[in-house]
Design an enzyme around this catalytic site. Structure first.
Site, PDB file in Angstrom:
ATOM      1  CD  GLU A  40      -3.003  -0.701  -0.111  1.00 32.16           C
ATOM      2  OE1 GLU A  40      -3.043   0.432  -0.610  1.00 32.16           O
ATOM      3  OE2 GLU A  40      -3.648  -1.653  -0.589  1.00 32.16           O
ATOM      4  CE1 TYR A 123      -6.890   2.947   0.358  1.00 36.22           C
ATOM      5  CE2 TYR A 123      -4.489   3.043   0.536  1.00 36.22           C
ATOM      6  CZ  TYR A 123      -5.637   2.468   0.029  1.00 36.22           C
ATOM      7  OH  TYR A 123      -5.540   1.392  -0.805  1.00 36.22           O
ATOM      8  CG  ASP A 141      -7.305   3.838  -3.406  1.00 35.72           C
ATOM      9  OD1 ASP A 141      -8.493   3.759  -3.774  1.00 35.72           O
ATOM     10  OD2 ASP A 141      -6.406   3.108  -3.870  1.00 35.72           O
ATOM     11  CB  CYS A 212     -19.084   0.927 -18.897  1.00 38.11           C
ATOM     12  SG  CYS A 212     -18.535   2.517 -18.276  1.00 38.11           S
TER      13      CYS A 212
END
Ligand code: SF4
Length: 362
Positions: A40, A123, A141, A212
């Site tokens: 991270e 976060y 995030d 999409c």
């Protein structure tokens, strides 16, 4: 504050999609909180594909929290070289030292303890708690902000802390609503947390048309239905970065180059650099500067310009290669090094153009 609500049916579809489509990444499913934490921190500002070799190299050299806590700073910075934002890796080490002193060399599980550690913000605390320990914490995030803003058709400014807060509350409310299901399935929260990030990387991509047609949320996504993807997320522009004109001097004596260790505070603290000034020098001014440093210049030539962008500052650099005669004495924090020695030092990527010039990188 707006109240966004996630539907169980849609989110279950999302988690199923994740289990089928997730990428095989070296920090996934290892069951190691150190892996989640390290990845991270590395992923902040850097793409997954670029992080993988850094992560593998780092874990190979420093496989445990105690090894991270005790490694020499030069080695640590060298392992981070190319990722930039060196304070992050310094904070990783500080944090590892605190973990040894207070937490038996483990990352704690509760949010407040995680948040109190050096370099861990809301976060990262949420991501470690949710992904490594399955705790019902939100980890929002940039990817997650984009996915949720598009999904809900939110035109609010995602730079605003309250917009992020709204989405954190939305996720926490969802966890409350499905509490019984979460208790039965320990993998639900880790998968749900990661699918929002994964969707932002694979379908709901930034800077362009999202994919999409492959997205499991398309049936209920407002941006998809109303064709809003190019106006959402809305992000207000940052103030202009400060531009600093610099002149670098690649000072060579025989087969050695002069380097300088930067001060231990401020931008690129404690890292090595080519000698430079925060000003655009002519050849004549450069020769005088080099003489002031105590060298006799034999030859000077102009190298290509380069630019490096930090978060709030841009360096616009010109550079001269200068050959000097013998070395008499050097000021503190300056040293001459061979190519081989230079390769073992942490040199920020801001100097990449000139390192490449000497073929100093693999
Ligand atoms: S349907 Fe399209 S815009 Fe909506 S979340 Fe999925 S990828 Fe993003």
């Amino acid at each position: 504050m707006k109240n966004y609500e996630l539907s169980l049916t849609e989110m279950n579809r999302l988690v199923k999609w994740y289990n089928k489509n997730k990428r095989d990444l070296p920090w996934r499913n290892t069951g190691d909180a150190y892996d989640v934490w390290l990845s991270e921190i590395m992923l902040q500002q850097t793409r997954v594909e670029a992080v993988i070799p850094y992560f593998l190299r780092f874990k190979d050299a420093l496989p445990t929290i105690p090894s991270l806590a005790t490694v020499e700073e030069d080695t640590l910075l060298r392992l981070w070289e190319g990722l930039g934002y060196y304070n992050r890796v310094r904070n990783l080490q500080k944090c590892a030292q605190v973990l040894i002193q207070r937490y038996n060399s483990q990352l704690p599980q509760d949010y407040e303890s995680l948040l109190s550690l050096p370099g861990i913000g809301p976060y990262t605390a949420g991501a470690i708690g949710a992904i490594a320990y399955g705790k019902p914490y939100a980890a929002v995030d940039g990817n997650v902000l984009r996915v949720l803003a598009r999904y809900f058709g939110s035109k609010e400014d995602i730079r605003k802390p309250q917009v992020r807060k709204q989405f954190e509350i939305c996720i926490q409310d969802y966890y409350q609503k499905i509490q019984k299901g979460i208790e039965k399935d320990k993998n639900y929260i880790p998968s749900f947390t990661q699918v929002l990030m994964e969707l932002g990387a694979l379908c709901c991509i930034p800077n362009g048309m999202p994919n999409c047609k492959d997205c499991p949320l398309k049936k209920t996504c407002i941006s998809y239905q109303k064709n809003l993807y190019d106006s959402i997320p809305y992000r207000s522009s940052l103030k202009d970065r400060k531009i600093i004109h610099r002149t670098l001097f690649l000072i060579r004596c025989g087969n050695k180059l002069l380097i300088h260790k930067r001060p231990n505070k401020g931008l690129l603290a404690n890292l090595y650099e080519f000698v430079g000034v925060d000003s655009s020098f002519t050849k004549k001014e450069s020769l005088l500067y080099i003489q002031d440093l105590g060298f006799e210049p034999l030859h000077i030539s102009l190298l290509p310009n380069s630019k490096h962008i930090f978060s709030h500052v841009e360096w616009h650099m010109k550079a001269y290669e200068v050959e000097v005669s013998e070395i008499y004495s050097l000021k503190k924090d300056y040293r001459f090094v061979t190519k081989k020695e230079l390769q073992s030092l942490a040199i920020p990527s801001a100097f990449k153009t000139y390192l490449d010039y000497y073929n100093l990188r693999d």
